[in-house]
Design a protein around this motif. Structure first.
Motif, PDB file in Angstrom:
ATOM      1  N   GLY A  16      84.698  36.761 -34.538  1.00 18.56           N
ATOM      2  CA  GLY A  16      84.959  36.608 -33.158  1.00 18.56           C
ATOM      3  C   GLY A  16      85.249  38.223 -32.731  1.00 18.56           C
ATOM      4  O   GLY A  16      86.383  38.473 -33.081  1.00 18.56           O
ATOM      5  N   ALA A  17      84.701  38.524 -31.717  1.00 16.25           N
ATOM      6  CA  ALA A  17      85.319  39.551 -31.045  1.00 16.25           C
ATOM      7  C   ALA A  17      86.637  39.706 -30.144  1.00 16.25           C
ATOM      8  O   ALA A  17      87.133  38.400 -30.141  1.00 16.25           O
ATOM      9  CB  ALA A  17      84.104  40.321 -29.867  1.00 16.25           C
ATOM     10  N   THR A  27      87.518  36.230 -27.756  1.00 13.01           N
ATOM     11  CA  THR A  27      86.579  35.095 -27.686  1.00 13.01           C
ATOM     12  C   THR A  27      87.391  33.790 -27.973  1.00 13.01           C
ATOM     13  O   THR A  27      86.668  32.735 -28.244  1.00 13.01           O
ATOM     14  CB  THR A  27      85.510  35.480 -28.832  1.00 13.01           C
ATOM     15  OG1 THR A  27      86.255  35.802 -29.995  1.00 13.01           O
ATOM     16  CG2 THR A  27      84.672  36.620 -28.365  1.00 13.01           C
ATOM     17  N   ASP A  45      87.608  39.390 -37.293  1.00 13.70           N
ATOM     18  CA  ASP A  45      86.604  40.656 -36.640  1.00 13.70           C
ATOM     19  C   ASP A  45      86.436  41.748 -37.453  1.00 13.70           C
ATOM     20  O   ASP A  45      87.544  42.534 -37.773  1.00 13.70           O
ATOM     21  CB  ASP A  45      87.331  41.017 -35.160  1.00 13.70           C
ATOM     22  CG  ASP A  45      86.272  41.914 -34.662  1.00 13.70           C
ATOM     23  OD1 ASP A  45      85.180  42.181 -35.034  1.00 13.70           O
ATOM     24  OD2 ASP A  45      86.820  42.437 -33.386  1.00 13.70           O
ATOM     25  N   VAL A 102      80.699  35.858 -29.191  1.00 16.43           N
ATOM     26  CA  VAL A 102      80.781  37.349 -28.498  1.00 16.43           C
ATOM     27  C   VAL A 102      81.360  37.125 -27.098  1.00 16.43           C
ATOM     28  O   VAL A 102      81.559  38.200 -26.304  1.00 16.43           O
ATOM     29  CB  VAL A 102      79.395  37.816 -28.600  1.00 16.43           C
ATOM     30  CG1 VAL A 102      78.821  38.276 -29.808  1.00 16.43           C
ATOM     31  CG2 VAL A 102      78.204  36.959 -27.826  1.00 16.43           C
ATOM     32  N   ARG A 103      81.435  35.951 -26.424  1.00 18.00           N
ATOM     33  CA  ARG A 103      81.770  35.625 -25.163  1.00 18.00           C
ATOM     34  C   ARG A 103      83.363  35.941 -24.982  1.00 18.00           C
ATOM     35  O   ARG A 103      83.993  34.961 -25.762  1.00 18.00           O
ATOM     36  CB  ARG A 103      81.398  34.299 -24.441  1.00 18.00           C
ATOM     37  CG  ARG A 103      79.851  34.331 -24.222  1.00 18.00           C
ATOM     38  CD  ARG A 103      79.380  33.286 -23.304  1.00 18.00           C
ATOM     39  NE  ARG A 103      79.864  31.979 -23.395  1.00 18.00           N
ATOM     40  CZ  ARG A 103      80.101  31.072 -22.402  1.00 18.00           C
ATOM     41  NH1 ARG A 103      79.846  31.417 -21.230  1.00 18.00           N
ATOM     42  NH2 ARG A 103      80.775  29.994 -22.761  1.00 18.00           N
ATOM     43  N   GLY A 104      83.585  36.871 -24.225  1.00 19.35           N
ATOM     44  CA  GLY A 104      85.141  36.980 -24.114  1.00 19.35           C
ATOM     45  C   GLY A 104      85.906  36.376 -23.213  1.00 19.35           C
ATOM     46  O   GLY A 104      85.479  36.521 -21.997  1.00 19.35           O
ATOM     47  N   ILE A 141      87.569  45.632 -22.161  1.00  9.62           N
ATOM     48  CA  ILE A 141      86.789  45.563 -23.436  1.00  9.62           C
ATOM     49  C   ILE A 141      85.664  46.336 -23.016  1.00  9.62           C
ATOM     50  O   ILE A 141      85.262  46.914 -24.305  1.00  9.62           O
ATOM     51  CB  ILE A 141      86.222  44.229 -23.239  1.00  9.62           C
ATOM     52  CG1 ILE A 141      85.510  43.679 -24.714  1.00  9.62           C
ATOM     53  CG2 ILE A 141      85.116  43.665 -22.378  1.00  9.62           C
ATOM     54  CD1 ILE A 141      86.558  43.806 -25.891  1.00  9.62           C
ATOM     55  N   PRO A 185      81.342  42.842 -27.398  1.00  8.45           N
ATOM     56  CA  PRO A 185      81.641  41.612 -26.594  1.00  8.45           C
ATOM     57  C   PRO A 185      81.253  41.701 -25.277  1.00  8.45           C
ATOM     58  O   PRO A 185      81.223  42.820 -24.495  1.00  8.45           O
ATOM     59  CB  PRO A 185      83.090  41.276 -26.976  1.00  8.45           C
ATOM     60  CG  PRO A 185      83.562  42.734 -27.079  1.00  8.45           C
ATOM     61  CD  PRO A 185      82.756  43.322 -27.648  1.00  8.45           C
ATOM     62  N   GLU A 186      81.142  40.170 -24.641  1.00 14.96           N
ATOM     63  CA  GLU A 186      80.766  40.028 -23.173  1.00 14.96           C
ATOM     64  C   GLU A 186      81.882  39.263 -22.585  1.00 14.96           C
ATOM     65  O   GLU A 186      82.222  38.074 -22.871  1.00 14.96           O
ATOM     66  CB  GLU A 186      79.324  39.208 -23.132  1.00 14.96           C
ATOM     67  CG  GLU A 186      78.319  39.893 -23.995  1.00 14.96           C
ATOM     68  CD  GLU A 186      77.048  38.940 -24.080  1.00 14.96           C
ATOM     69  OE1 GLU A 186      77.243  37.711 -23.503  1.00 14.96           O
ATOM     70  OE2 GLU A 186      76.219  39.156 -24.995  1.00 14.96           O
ATOM     71  N   SER A 187      82.371  40.053 -21.781  1.00 13.49           N
ATOM     72  CA  SER A 187      83.472  39.254 -20.648  1.00 13.49           C
ATOM     73  C   SER A 187      82.890  38.492 -19.766  1.00 13.49           C
ATOM     74  O   SER A 187      82.142  38.756 -19.185  1.00 13.49           O
ATOM     75  CB  SER A 187      84.481  40.456 -20.095  1.00 13.49           C
ATOM     76  OG  SER A 187      85.446  39.615 -19.549  1.00 13.49           O
ATOM     77  N   THR A 214      92.774  46.219 -27.288  1.00  6.54           N
ATOM     78  CA  THR A 214      92.074  44.792 -26.699  1.00  6.54           C
ATOM     79  C   THR A 214      93.123  43.796 -26.615  1.00  6.54           C
ATOM     80  O   THR A 214      93.089  42.547 -26.988  1.00  6.54           O
ATOM     81  CB  THR A 214      90.957  44.486 -27.777  1.00  6.54           C
ATOM     82  OG1 THR A 214      91.416  44.425 -29.017  1.00  6.54           O
ATOM     83  CG2 THR A 214      89.760  45.201 -27.499  1.00  6.54           C
TER      84      THR A 214
END
Length: 698
Positions: free
Chosen positions: A221-222, A225, A498, A533-535, A543, A560-562, A677
């Protein structure tokens, strides 16, 4: 990064506008929901009073104490928290007769007739609240979320999931993750310990939470997440779904340090689970006090998996060949076992697959049995009492002591590190320059604890738990992973981490390798790797800045994708004096709601603390073991303690010094990735020295 999608278009009957912020619902709707909340609170109080009224007379004192403790735990789990509501959502389904409504909350509440007033979020019927969508409504017509302030319902928001309600041409209406109330809850300021996320669990997280008890889940997990929260909620779900099984075998949460455990320690009690033990790896393996620190290369060598074979060889080589015949006087006779016969017994015990101490305990009985066979051949008729007497006789006990000596973990490891026996030439750096006079005087390091635990398991089997949640697993050495894994030898694990945040000399680059060291086959059906990956915690601007380091620390990982609607705040400030600049940045950040984390190089803690005190900025210092008792909004955090923590506003001081404090460039940049982060709302980077090259790019 693309802009976040617009909020869903809801039908005119919804109590939510099409804007990104929920609005107050019609008075009659809110009044009805508040009345149901009042009913739920009254029924919960009735359930608790009923539990407290039950007697603990179980017939005897021991059973009575056990029953009283069980009732106390039950009553404690039924306590109401006035700061929040008993339910956070509702699903409306089309039943056999009319519409069925289920209120989803943190615990199950029933009325006096046993009918549900609130359904526990862990119950199977609650699953559609988290997973239903327009393409798979799962029988749900409407999902309702509630806005909560001060324990009262202040707003509500509906998502219509069936085609008749969403309307043509609107396939994504009501999609999970676009709720304004959901976004507001995710982005709520962080004050105090970590909160539960039962109101905001996403579909991909829910699948991990509800995985079967026999399944070992590894979560890559980023940052942001929610992997830690997912692991804790999985523990709560397992205790709900498999309570009888896990109540016997136990559930354990292992974290990186005591400050982290204090940060997450309120999550499970808020969900009604108060029997789960929390510990660090060092506390779990506390066979001796830590009084030494290894250089990085020595710690890495001690942590390598091949040390397990070295220690196994050291233990079993302690069994000595039979030196002579065993002679046992019995009455007027002397019974003799030839050395060759004794050696056969020794060889057989060594190959049985039992632990060293168990085999040693068997040896006198095996020798006594062989003597009894000699007696029977001579015409005697000995019974079991004679065999027991022979096994306890002085000659047998002396012989066992000679050929199968009693060992301790300290004596075995001291022998290996004192002589280097069994070590490869490239492992000789682990050998002590000055061996201690005795194992009791040895100065053990953190890396030695895992070796002591390995020897302890070779001597006597380590009891297994039903489930272990291991967080920040990427930082454990192979030997530490083996130690944690043997605590779940007959159970399962939830492994969280991670790879990009690995900061120890032995941090892993492969989850398959880590799972193997934990004793789980990464390719077996009962073991799964999940990638998040969804933050939801870290805003896009923060990020995105930290992700500049990823190609240098973990080239194979996607950024990761915020998914937050608020991009957050990012300020990079070059100042002539980093300490003075830090004080100014902290003073500015403290004006906002929520917590402020001031992450500094470890060597800077004292001088930054002094400067904050002079400036009148009260603060707590997190030392990795515990926080001070005061609950202040400003926290001074050494960089090596920041992992796993989160704050609304983060001030990172002198990134170049944080990176340079690590033994090599990659681990330094990984440490920097961790500290950058930690922010939930805004990040301020204060530096006087030039930034590390990856952060200057772009």
């Amino acid at each position: 990064m693309p802009a976040p999608p617009p909020p869903p278009r809801l039908p005119p009957t919804s109590a939510t506008s099409a804007t990104s912020e929920p609005v107050s619902a019609p008075a009659d709707e809110l009044a009805a929901e508040r009345a149901h909340l009042a009913l739920a609170r009254a029924e919960l109080a009735r359930m608790r009073e009923h539990t407290l009224s039950l007697g603990a007379d179980a017939g005897d004192a021991i059973a009575g104490d056990a029953l009283a403790h069980t009732l106390w735990l039950r009553a404690r789990a039924l306590q109401d928290d006035p700061r929040t509501t008993l339910f956070f959502g509702r699903i409306d389904t089309e039943g056999a007769v009319g519409e069925d409504r289920l209120y989803i909350g943190r615990r199950h509440v029933t009325n006096a007739s046993g009918d549900p007033v609130v359904v526990d979020w862990r119950a199977g019927v609650s699953t559609p609240f988290y997973r239903a969508g327009p393409t798979q409504p799962m029988g749900v017509r409407r999902r309702r979320r509630f806005g909560v302030e001060g324990g009262q319902i202040t707003a509500l928001e509906d998502e219509w999931l069936t085609p008749a309600d969403t309307g043509p041409g609107d396939p994504d209406a009501g999609g999970t993750g676009r709720s304004a109330l959901l976004a507001r809850e995710i982005e709520r300021p962080r004050i105090g310990p970590m909160r539960d996320i039962v109101a905001t669990i996403q579909p991909e997280q829910d699948e991990i939470v509800r995985a079967d008890v026999s399944t070992t889940i590894c979560v890559q997990g980023a940052p942001g997440t929610g992997k830690t929260a997912v692991g804790l909620h999985r523990a709560a779900w397992l205790l709900y779904a498999f309570r009888e099984r896990l109540a016997r075998s136990g559930v354990l949460v292992v974290g990186p340090n005591r400050a982290f455990l204090e940060h997450v320690g309120a999550v499970l009690p808020s969900l009604g689970e108060i029997t789960v033990r929390h510990t660090t790896v060092e506390e779990l393996l506390a066979h001796a006090p830590v009084r030494a620190a290894d250089p990085a290369h020595v710690a890495r060598l001690k942590g390598e998996a091949r040390m397990a074979q070295v220690l196994s060889d050291a233990v079993w080589s302690s069994v000595r060949p039979a030196p002579e015949a065993l002679v046992v006087p019995r009455g007027s006779r002397r019974w003799r076992l030839p050395a060759s016969q004794v050696q056969d017994i020794l060889d057989e015990l060594r190959t049985r697959g039992v632990r060293y101490a168990a085999a040693r305990a068997m040896l006198p009985h095996r020798l006594a049995h062989a003597v009894l066979l000699e007696m029977e051949r001579a015409g005697d008729s000995p019974d079991d009492r004679v065999q027991d007497a022979v096994a306890r006789s002085a000659p047998v006990r002396a012989y066992v002591k000679q050929v199968w000596p009693q060992l301790t973990p300290g004596s075995v490891l001291a022998g290996v590190l004192g002589t280097g026996d069994g070590l490869a030439p490239d492992q000789q750096d682990v050998v002590w320059a000055r061996p201690p006079r005795s194992p009791g005087s040895a100065r053990w390091s953190v890396a030695d604890l895992a070796l002591l635990d390995e020897v302890a398991d070779l001597l006597e089997r380590t009891p297994s738990l039903g489930h272990v949640v291991l967080d920040e697993a990427q930082d454990l050495s192979p030997m530490q992973l083996r130690a944690v894994g043997r605590r779940a030898a007959t159970g399962s694990l939830t492994v969280l981490g991670d790879i990009a945040q690995g900061t120890t000399p032995w941090s892993t680059d492969s989850w398959e390798e880590s799972l193997t060291h934990l004793g789980k086959d990464p390719h077996a059906d009962g073991t799964h790797l999940e990638v998040l990956v969804r933050g939801f915690r870290v805003p896009a601007s923060v990020i995105g800045y930290a992700a500049r380091l990823l190609p240098h620390v973990a080239p194979g990982l996607a950024a990761p994708e915020s998914v937050r609607t608020d991009p957050g705040r990012l300020d990079v400030l070059q100042v002539p004096d980093a300490v003075a600049g830090t004080v100014a940045a902290v003073a500015a950040a403290a004006q906002d709601e929520g917590t402020v984390g001031v992450v500094v190089p470890d060597a800077w803690v004292d001088r930054v603390a002094a400067a904050l005190t002079v400036a009148g900025l009260e603060h707590e210092v997190l030392d990795g073991e515990h926080a001070e008792e005061r609950l202040l909004p400003v926290h001074l955090v050494p960089a090596t303690v920041a992992k796993g923590l989160e704050f609304d506003q983060v001030v990172v001081v002198e990134p170049a010094d944080i990176a340079a404090a690590e033994p090599d460039l990659r681990s330094g940049l990984r440490r920097l990735y961790v500290v950058l982060t930690r922010a939930v709302s805004g990040l301020t980077v204060v530096h006087a020295r030039p930034l590390p090259a990856p952060l200057r790019q772009g």
